[in-house]
Structures are given as structure tokens and as C-alpha cells.
Design an enzyme around this catalytic site. Structure first.
Site, PDB file in Angstrom:
ATOM      1  N   GLY A 221      10.332  -4.916   9.975  1.00  0.00           N
ATOM      2  CA  GLY A 221      10.244  -3.463   9.903  1.00  0.00           C
ATOM      3  C   GLY A 221      10.060  -3.005   8.479  1.00  0.00           C
ATOM      4  O   GLY A 221       9.594  -3.751   7.612  1.00  0.00           O
ATOM      5  N   SER A 222      10.468  -1.791   8.204  1.00  0.00           N
ATOM      6  CA  SER A 222      10.217  -1.186   6.899  1.00  0.00           C
ATOM      7  C   SER A 222      11.127  -1.762   5.826  1.00  0.00           C
ATOM      8  O   SER A 222      12.238  -2.239   6.094  1.00  0.00           O
ATOM      9  CB  SER A 222      10.424   0.330   6.971  1.00  0.00           C
ATOM     10  OG  SER A 222      11.804   0.629   7.100  1.00  0.00           O
ATOM     11  N   THR A 223      10.662  -1.677   4.584  1.00  0.00           N
ATOM     12  CA  THR A 223      11.478  -2.115   3.453  1.00  0.00           C
ATOM     13  C   THR A 223      12.736  -1.269   3.334  1.00  0.00           C
ATOM     14  O   THR A 223      13.819  -1.790   3.030  1.00  0.00           O
ATOM     15  CB  THR A 223      10.659  -2.045   2.156  1.00  0.00           C
ATOM     16  OG1 THR A 223       9.553  -2.957   2.249  1.00  0.00           O
ATOM     17  CG2 THR A 223      11.496  -2.413   0.944  1.00  0.00           C
ATOM     18  N   THR A 225      14.528   0.188   5.694  1.00  0.00           N
ATOM     19  CA  THR A 225      15.533  -0.271   6.663  1.00  0.00           C
ATOM     20  C   THR A 225      16.041  -1.650   6.299  1.00  0.00           C
ATOM     21  O   THR A 225      17.228  -1.945   6.455  1.00  0.00           O
ATOM     22  CB  THR A 225      14.936  -0.267   8.076  1.00  0.00           C
ATOM     23  OG1 THR A 225      14.488   1.051   8.397  1.00  0.00           O
ATOM     24  CG2 THR A 225      15.961  -0.709   9.109  1.00  0.00           C
ATOM     25  N   GLY A 226      15.163  -2.516   5.800  1.00  0.00           N
ATOM     26  CA  GLY A 226      15.591  -3.842   5.365  1.00  0.00           C
ATOM     27  C   GLY A 226      16.660  -3.776   4.296  1.00  0.00           C
ATOM     28  O   GLY A 226      17.631  -4.558   4.314  1.00  0.00           O
ATOM     29  N   GLU A 243      11.243  -9.587   7.386  1.00  0.00           N
ATOM     30  CA  GLU A 243       9.801  -9.411   7.189  1.00  0.00           C
ATOM     31  C   GLU A 243       9.560  -7.922   7.106  1.00  0.00           C
ATOM     32  O   GLU A 243       9.602  -7.205   8.106  1.00  0.00           O
ATOM     33  CB  GLU A 243       9.021 -10.054   8.340  1.00  0.00           C
ATOM     34  CG  GLU A 243       7.543 -10.239   8.008  1.00  0.00           C
ATOM     35  CD  GLU A 243       6.650  -9.242   8.699  1.00  0.00           C
ATOM     36  OE1 GLU A 243       6.437  -8.147   8.113  1.00  0.00           O
ATOM     37  OE2 GLU A 243       6.167  -9.536   9.798  1.00  0.00           O
ATOM     38  N   CYS A 277       1.748  -5.167   9.871  1.00  0.00           N
ATOM     39  CA  CYS A 277       2.346  -5.297   8.539  1.00  0.00           C
ATOM     40  C   CYS A 277       1.418  -6.037   7.587  1.00  0.00           C
ATOM     41  O   CYS A 277       1.287  -5.666   6.423  1.00  0.00           O
ATOM     42  CB  CYS A 277       3.684  -6.034   8.641  1.00  0.00           C
ATOM     43  SG  CYS A 277       4.931  -5.142   9.579  1.00  0.00           S
TER      44      CYS A 277
END
Length: 469
Positions: A221-223, A225-226, A243, A277
Site C-alpha cells: 500500500g501507500s508509504t 500507511t507503511g 511493499e 505500484c
């Protein structure tokens, strides 16, 4: 009852705690997806933990056999799964889309089942002997995105199960039915409690990350949220495979044949209507071939039909949700106002149903424009002109992400020399975005960490243990 109707009926609900699911191409209500409470999600983790020891005790050979049976089940329901995926996510049945995605689920399950166990003798010199083994972690939390909701789920689920873990899988709230349908089919072959769905909003994912009984989180997912997952998992020292976002660059050298590479360039950028992505999201083209590459891309892109996914003729579909449509529209309009040249598209029909944004090519754009430096995640490709290769490489490396990249040249050795200078987890030569179940895949910089696929993917879904003596 037809297979599609039967599968859909098995995963939808009339309960109050549910989310309406709409077709992004037509706006039609598809059904209602059940949602778990936080307490129910915690109970799912407990059930998975209870089932883990028996699953691990089966051993690699039997677990591999079960994964093959799961692949058989997905294959048998492939058309029903593809139709659910097409209606909910929006991607067409044909092209590298819904049927392709379900087929990839089958392939990844089979290859993961057959990948040799990564046991290694590390020292055997007559006086010392040591073996490196990889053991189950316990419960793995799999948090999947909405762009490839079935295939990426399998990328997480298959290695985790193969290595003796049980899995609690949270599908994206934007593609709940796709995730639930896949898990329902997999569970036709899996023992009870080994794979449990946890549908819900972001709070369910946050609960999985915080739960001390979850030994690993696998997230795509998104950076942004990561980063939240990294922070929330620190207290439990939870293992992570992340990822995250990408903004992949492609560099076209002046020795190419523009017409020969145009279709590969197109699909590198526009696969899944650009919602990938590791799609090609910014293209740097040498001045010598710039106009020819632009013309060739326009010719290819203008021939690709876009429309409702269930129409067999289409290969491009809508954006999955209104939020993503607004992101793409904002970036294209900003590029247009800056003076960039719109070669194709850029004019969505707002009076029609569906989140359709036309395939769009933007030329003569400043390399610092928002459309270049932000991840647009849609059917738009900015094309930047360059004359100095060192400058192009600097621009390609100038962002804080590094998932993938590509180099395009008639001279493969020269292309590899350029690839070695690019900061990305994968650099493709004369293609972009292709993945293989035995080739490791992962990002650098803020595109995340950890590897997936093949032996490295099995290692990532387990914990190492050295037996010395």
C-alpha cells in the site's frame, strides 16, 4: 445457480454491519460486504493461532499438496472470480486484467508450493557443522490493496501458508468482495482456521498490527500507511514486509526503434489502467527520438478500448474509486496549466457514469511538475525530454521512492550499465513491470523493505534458526 451468482451470494450479507459495494464502471450496487468488529477481528487472530501448530505439523510436503489443491479450487472457479473482480475493481476481463490476475493466483500458488525449502548447510569443515533452517513465525497478518486485490493477496498468503504459518487476511475496504471471494474459494481446500478473512476499515488493519499474537505483517500500500505500520508494530517488534508506493522511471536511450518499443512502453505504464505500484509513471526520452516515441505512443494508446470490464472488447477500465479519479484529474489539470502539451486524453466525460479517465499522454513537461514527481496511479504518462544521460539518471534517482525502473535501448550491455546506476529494487531492460514467482521483488528507499517471491519470499515468511553441532 450460475457459479458467479453462487459465489457472490456466499460472501454478501444483509446484516447491518456491512458496506455497500458499487461497480466503479456503472455505479450499480453489486452487493453488501460484511464487516468485522474489532472484537471479531481479535477472535479471528485467536482462531488462527489455535490452528497454527497443527498446520505446521503437517510438514512441507503435505502443506505443498494442500496449496496445489487450493490452486485447483481457484482454477475451477476462475471465471466467477474474474467476474467479481471485474465488477468490483473495474478492470476488464481481457488483456492483462481480471482473467490474467486470477490466472496469476493459480500460478503463484503452484510455484510457491513447489519452491524448495530454504534449508542450508552453512559450515561443514570436519570440526564444525551448522545448518540454517527456516521455521514458522505463527500468525501472519496480510493487508492487501485494492488495485490487484486477489493477486497481491496470494503473494502474501501462499508463502506464509507454505512455511507453516496461519493467516488473517484483511482485504482493502475498496475491494472487499474480491478478497472475500478468493478466501472463500481457497478455504474449500484449506483446513479450518488456517486462513481467515478480516474484512473491515483501516481500524481492523491497525488492530492486526497492534495484536501481539500476530508475528508478522505483510502489507502492500501507500508509504504513508507503511510508516504508520512501522510505528505501531514497534512495541511488539513485529516482523514486517512492506511493499510501498512507487513512482517508477523509464529512461529511453537514443538508439531505440520507437515503433518497436511503443506497445511495451504503453503496457508498462497503463497496465491495470495505470493502477499498479510498479507501473511506469514517468518517462525520460532522449531528444533524438523524443517526437518519434511520442507519436508511436499516441498511435498505440489511441487504439486501446476503454469501457465496462464485462465487455469482452475492452482492455482499459475505470479508476477504482472517486478519490483516485480526483488525484489523477488534479495532476493532469496542473500539468495543462503549466504549459505542458497534452498529446492524448486529459478530458474525462464527467456527465457519464463511472470513474473513467481517458488514457492520457503529456509531453514537454517540466521534470519538477507535480505530475512527474507525485505518483498519479492512473492512466496518465508524463514524457520528459532530455539530452544528457547523466541528468536523466539524476532525475530518475531524485525522488524518495525506488520500487522499479526501466532502461530502453538496442544495446543490452549499455542498458545494463545504465540500470546499475538507478536506485530501484528492480530495473527492467526493454520492458517494465513484469514479475515472476521465482524472481525476488521489493523496493528501496521509501518504497519499503523485504523481498517477496521465490526462495527469498519463503525466508521472509519464516524465522531463521541455526542448529549448530
Amino acid at each position: 445457480m450460475p457459479a458467479y451468482d453462487s459465489l457472490l451470494a456466499s460472501i454478501t450479507t444483509d446484516a447491518v454491519s456491512a458496506r455497500d459495494v458499487f461497480d466503479p464502471a456503472t455505479g450499480e450496487l453489486i452487493g453488501r460486504a460484511p464487516l468485522l468488529t474489532s472484537a471479531e477481528a481479535d477472535a479471528a487472530v485467536d482462531r488462527a493461532a489455535d490452528a497454527q501448530a497443527a498446520w505446521a505439523a503437517l510438514g512441507h510436503e503435505e502443506r505443498s499438496a494442500v496449496l496445489h489443491r487450493a490452486a485447483d479450487a481457484v482454477e475451477a472457479q476462475s471465471e466467477a472470480l474474474a467476474q467479481i473482480l471485474s465488477r468490483e475493481q473495474g478492470k476488464p476481463l481481457n488483456g492483462p486484467n481480471a482473467r490474467f490476475e486470477v490466472g496469476a493466483c493459480v500460478s503463484w500458488l503452484r510455484v510457491t508450493a513447489d519452491t524448495p525449502t530454504p534449508t542450508q548447510v552453512v559450515v561443514d569443515d570436519g570440526s564444525d557443522y551448522a545448518e540454517l533452517h527456516y521455521r514458522p513465525i505463527g500468525v501472519v497478518g496480510a493487508i492487501t490493496p485494492w488495485n490487484w486485490p486477489m493477486m497481491i493477496a496470494i503473494w502474501q498468503i501462499a508463502p506464509a501458508l507454505r512455511m507453516g504459518n496461519t493467516v488473517v487476511a484483511k482485504p482493502s475496504e475498496y475491494t472487499l468482495l474480491s478478497g472475500l471471494a478468493l478466501i472463500a474459494v481457497l478455504n474449500e481446500a484449506l483446513p479450518s482456521g488456517v486462513l481467515i478473512a478480516a474484512p473491515g476499515d483501516g481500524g481492523i488493519g491497525a488492530g492486526l498490527v497492534a495484536n501481539a499474537a500476530v508475528g508478522k505483517i505483510m502489507f502492500t500500500g501507500s508509504t504513508a500507511t507503511g510508516k504508520k505500520i512501522i510505528e505501531a508494530s514497534a512495541g511488539n517488534v513485529t516482523r514486517l514486509t512492506l511493499e510501498l508506493g512507487g513512482n517508477d522511471a523509464g529512461i529511453v536511450l537514443p538508439d531505440v526503434d520507437p515503433e518497436a518499443i511503443a506497445e511495451q512502453l504503453f503496457w508498462g505504464a497503463f497496465i491495470n489502467t495505470g493502477q499498479t505500484c510498479a507501473a511506469l509513471k514517468r518517462l525520460y526520452v532522449h531528444d533524438d527520438v523524443y517526437e518519434a516515441v511520442c507519436d508511436a505512443l499516441v498511435e498505440v494508446a489511441s487504439s486501446m478500448p476503454m469501457g465496462i470490464g464485462l465487455d469482452e472488447a475492452n482492455v482499459l477500465g475505470p479508476l477504482q474509486n472517486a478519490m483516485q479519479f480526483d488525484v489523477v484529474d488534479r495532476l493532469v489539470e496542473a500539468a495543462r496549466r503549466s504549459g505542458a502539451r497534452v498529446l492524448l486524453g486529459g478530458d474525462p466525460k464527467r456527465d457519464q457514469p463511472g470513474h473513467f479517465y481517458p488514457a492520457t499522454l503529456i509531453a514537454d513537461i517540466d521534470p519538477t511538475n507535480d505530475l512527474v514527481v507525485e505518483e498519479q496511479f492512473g492512466p496518465v504518462l508524463p514524457i520528459v525530454r532530455y539530452t544528457d544521460l547523466d541528468e536523466a539518471i539524476t532525475l530518475a534517482n531524485g525522488l524518495d521512492v525506488g520500487l522499479g525502473a526501466s532502461v530502453w535501448s538496442a544495446d543490452r550491455d549499455r542498458a545494463r550499465d545504465v540500470a546499475a546506476r538507478i536506485e530501484a529494487g528492480t530495473v527492467w531492460i526493454n520492458s517494465h513491470g513484469g514479475v515472476h514467482p521465482m524472481i525476488p521483488f521489493g523496493g528501496v528507499k521509501q518504497s519499503g523493505y523485504g523481498l517477496e517471491f521465490g526462495v527469498d519470499g519463503l525466508k521472509a515468511a519464516s524465522v531463521p534458526q541455526v542448529i549448530n553441532g
